[in-house]
Enzyme design. Structure first.
Site, PDB file in Angstrom:
ATOM      1  N   ASP A   1     -17.608 -12.477   7.178  1.00 30.40           N
ATOM      2  CA  ASP A   1     -16.154 -12.345   7.189  1.00 30.40           C
ATOM      3  C   ASP A   1     -15.763 -11.736   8.541  1.00 30.40           C
ATOM      4  O   ASP A   1     -15.839 -10.529   8.737  1.00 30.40           O
ATOM      5  CB  ASP A   1     -15.720 -11.454   6.017  1.00 30.40           C
ATOM      6  CG  ASP A   1     -14.206 -11.290   5.948  1.00 30.40           C
ATOM      7  OD1 ASP A   1     -13.519 -11.733   6.897  1.00 30.40           O
ATOM      8  OD2 ASP A   1     -13.714 -10.707   4.952  1.00 30.40           O
TER       9      ASP A   1
ATOM     10  N   TYR B   1     -14.482  -4.670   2.930  1.00 30.27           N
ATOM     11  CA  TYR B   1     -13.139  -5.104   2.540  1.00 30.27           C
ATOM     12  C   TYR B   1     -13.009  -6.599   2.824  1.00 30.27           C
ATOM     13  O   TYR B   1     -13.298  -7.045   3.945  1.00 30.27           O
ATOM     14  CB  TYR B   1     -12.052  -4.343   3.317  1.00 30.27           C
ATOM     15  CG  TYR B   1     -10.674  -4.875   3.006  1.00 30.27           C
ATOM     16  CD1 TYR B   1      -9.998  -4.479   1.855  1.00 30.27           C
ATOM     17  CD2 TYR B   1     -10.065  -5.816   3.837  1.00 30.27           C
ATOM     18  CE1 TYR B   1      -8.758  -5.004   1.539  1.00 30.27           C
ATOM     19  CE2 TYR B   1      -8.822  -6.341   3.528  1.00 30.27           C
ATOM     20  CZ  TYR B   1      -8.178  -5.929   2.386  1.00 30.27           C
ATOM     21  OH  TYR B   1      -6.942  -6.458   2.070  1.00 30.27           O
TER      22      TYR B   1
ATOM     23  N   TYR C   1       0.817  -1.223   0.000  1.00 33.49           N
ATOM     24  CA  TYR C   1       0.000   0.000   0.000  1.00 33.49           C
ATOM     25  C   TYR C   1       0.846   1.266   0.000  1.00 33.49           C
ATOM     26  O   TYR C   1       0.554   2.209   0.737  1.00 33.49           O
ATOM     27  CB  TYR C   1      -0.928   0.042   1.225  1.00 33.49           C
ATOM     28  CG  TYR C   1      -1.792  -1.174   1.399  1.00 33.49           C
ATOM     29  CD1 TYR C   1      -2.704  -1.547   0.415  1.00 33.49           C
ATOM     30  CD2 TYR C   1      -1.714  -1.942   2.553  1.00 33.49           C
ATOM     31  CE1 TYR C   1      -3.506  -2.667   0.579  1.00 33.49           C
ATOM     32  CE2 TYR C   1      -2.522  -3.061   2.721  1.00 33.49           C
ATOM     33  CZ  TYR C   1      -3.414  -3.414   1.731  1.00 33.49           C
ATOM     34  OH  TYR C   1      -4.203  -4.514   1.896  1.00 33.49           O
TER      35      TYR C   1
ATOM     36  N   LYS D   1      -6.661 -12.968  11.078  1.00 32.00           N
ATOM     37  CA  LYS D   1      -6.015 -11.944  11.919  1.00 32.00           C
ATOM     38  C   LYS D   1      -5.629 -12.369  13.357  1.00 32.00           C
ATOM     39  O   LYS D   1      -4.490 -12.714  13.579  1.00 32.00           O
ATOM     40  CB  LYS D   1      -6.864 -10.680  11.901  1.00 32.00           C
ATOM     41  CG  LYS D   1      -6.853 -10.047  10.492  1.00 32.00           C
ATOM     42  CD  LYS D   1      -6.806  -8.557  10.506  1.00 32.00           C
ATOM     43  CE  LYS D   1      -6.342  -7.993   9.195  1.00 32.00           C
ATOM     44  NZ  LYS D   1      -7.367  -7.987   8.120  1.00 32.00           N
TER      45      LYS D   1
HETATM   46  C1  LIG Z   1      -7.492  -8.288   6.683  1.00 28.42           C
HETATM   47  C2  LIG Z   1      -8.786  -8.765   6.165  1.00 28.42           C
HETATM   48  C3  LIG Z   1      -8.870  -9.659   5.086  1.00 28.42           C
HETATM   49  C4  LIG Z   1      -7.649 -10.133   4.316  1.00 28.42           C
HETATM   50  O1  LIG Z   1      -6.768 -10.831   5.108  1.00 28.42           O
HETATM   51  P1  LIG Z   1      -5.243 -11.030   4.599  1.00 28.42           P
HETATM   52  O2  LIG Z   1      -4.656 -11.972   5.591  1.00 28.42           O
HETATM   53  O3  LIG Z   1      -4.620  -9.684   4.626  1.00 28.42           O
HETATM   54  O4  LIG Z   1      -5.307 -11.607   3.238  1.00 28.42           O
HETATM   55  C5  LIG Z   1     -10.122 -10.099   4.690  1.00 28.42           C
HETATM   56  N1  LIG Z   1     -11.232  -9.682   5.319  1.00 28.42           N
HETATM   57  C6  LIG Z   1     -11.201  -8.835   6.350  1.00 28.42           C
HETATM   58  C7  LIG Z   1     -12.466  -8.430   7.013  1.00 28.42           C
HETATM   59  C8  LIG Z   1      -9.971  -8.327   6.801  1.00 28.42           C
HETATM   60  O5  LIG Z   1      -9.942  -7.446   7.800  1.00 28.42           O
END
Ligand SMILES: *Cc1c(COP(=O)(O)O)cnc(C)c1O
Length: 427
Positions: free
Chosen positions: A240, A146, A18, A269
């Site tokens: 997600d 996202y 980024y 995460k």
């Molecule tokens: C960070 C994130 C992703 C992507 O995860 P990466 O490990 O960076 O590929 C997908 N969805 C959400 C909600 C996120 O916060």
């Protein structure tokens, strides 16, 4: 003090995330972490306000996770997962199944969040194919969302944030609409779903907080609306929880605050407490059962080389131990109270549009941030690691952050934003 030799020699060969490499400020050189602190090679120490991109929920270098990582490292750091299983992965799968609501009970491991979302998308598409439902291949996602940086996940991100215009033509076209927040948007959403349900397989959303799209909050009622609509139109609901999972919003999983069960959930995460790359896509029984067949084409054809990495699974198990043995959710509640109190004064600063807090997420939204990188540099000079993006300054600290450290973070935000605005007014 001059930079270490590895920094000078290696930097010309690194491509940073980024970042416009032509103008990006030189990256900091980190040498060690501990608790909520990052030590730099020049001896400076920063208080971390973002917990390593929202992952290090127990703080850095937690001794319990480290002990389990070391033990696993000595016995089996990695082994392939094709036709073979191991204790850390199976223990973790049964624990996640027990923690998650409803019959979310089949765990597919990957090594990053984006790939976990791609797997969820593949599951949702093949679910239709296996059941002979023709043409239901699209995803319904939301503005402000996202879900990752890979081509397929970019297509379900906010069109502006996901840079859909730049990659138009190479990304699969998906539906991205407004969240059904109020009467008007709910009516529009319902009308859209009614018209397009025949070509949609699943709704995908980040529950309660749209993170990387701008830390935008919505109420549990919105999620209940989505669940209802999905049920009415025979759509799958994918949540997600890569950002929201593991306590960040105040409950272990955000969906629990709405009392709903998604058909598929994605986690990453904070899954390993911020130590190792690991992600999971967890499906409900009825989704999994659509893949059970005598037809070999009905199997889920996916398998990352490092899936279910034992070292990462051991760290995730140790992280779950800590959620069981320590008052993590009470710590999140205390952080929430402190963030409310300490960020609220920012509302009075010129240029501040909104201040909002949920769980261990504190957000100061500005009308505009002209130069996020310059603002970051100001925070660094205040001894804190805070990464503004778009028009927001936010905190997602470790749940173990000390009250005085949290106070330093919020004080830095108030101070920097106050003086930043003062300068702007002078011009
Ligand atoms: C960070 C994130 C992703 C992507 O995860 P990466 O490990 O960076 O590929 C997908 N969805 C959400 C909600 C996120 O916060």
């Amino acid at each position: 003090m001059s930079a270490p030799d590895w920094y000078e020699a290696g930097l010309p060969h690194i491509w940073l995330p980024y970042a416009q490499m032509k103008t990006a400020p030189a990256p900091l050189a980190a040498s060690a972490t501990h608790g909520s602190r990052i030590t730099l090679t020049d001896g400076r120490e920063l208080i971390d306000g973002v917990a390593a991109w929202w992952t290090a929920c127990h703080g850095y270098n937690h001794p319990h996770i480290r002990a389990h990582a070391e033990a696993q490292l000595a016995t089996m750091p990695h082994v392939m997962f094709g036709g073979m299983v191991h204790e850390p992965a199976l223990r973790l799968a049964s624990r996640l199944s027990a923690m998650l609501p409803g019959d979310l009970e089949r765990v597919f491991y990957t090594d990053s969040g984006s790939v976990a979302v791609e797997v969820a998308m593949k599951m949702a598409i093949q679910y239709r194919i296996n059941r002979g439902e023709v043409g239901r291949v699209k995803m319904l996602a939301f503005r402000g969302g996202y879900h990752g940086d890979t081509l397929a996940t970019m297509a379900i991100c906010d069109p502006e944030e996901g840079m859909h215009h730049l990659f138009a033509g190479v990304m699969p076209a998906q539906h991205v609409v407004d969240l059904p927040r109020d009467e008007t948007s709910t009516a529009a959403f319902e009308a859209f779903v009614t018209t397009h349900a025949h070509e949609i397989t699943a709704i995908i959303v980040e529950p309660l907080v749209q993170g990387a799209g701008g830390m935008l909050f919505h109420s549990p009622a919105v999620l209940r609306r989505l669940r209802e609509s999905a049920d009415r139109h025979g759509l799958l609901l994918i949540l997600d929880e890569i950002f929201t999972g593991f306590g960040r919003t105040g409950s272990m999983f955000a969906c629990q605050q709405a009392g709903i069960v998604p058909d598929i959930i994605t986690l990453s995460k904070a899954l390993t407490g911020g130590t190792m790359a690991l992600a999971a896509t967890v499906a409900r029984r009825h989704v999994y059962e659509a893949f059970l067949s005598d037809n070999p084409e009905h199997a889920l054809m996916h398998g990352p080389t490092f899936m279910a990495n034992p070292l990462a699974c051991a760290c995730a198990n140790a992280s779950l131990d800590l959620f069981e043995s320590t008052p993590r959710l009470e710590q999140v509640a205390a952080i929430e109270t402190a963030l409310h109190e300490q960020l609220e004064p920012c509302r009075a600063l010129p240029g501040v549009k909104d201040v909002r807090v949920m769980g261990a997420i504190g957000v100061v939204e500005m009308d505009k941030i002209n130069d996020p990188a310059a603002l970051r540099t100001r925070f660094i000079s205040e001894g804190v690691w805070i990464r503004p993006f778009r028009n927001i300054v936010y905190l997602t600290p470790a749940f173990t952050i000390q009250p005085d450290e949290l106070r330093s973070l919020t004080r830095a935000i108030e101070h920097v934003l106050a003086t930043d605005n003062a300068k702007r007014n002078e011009r």
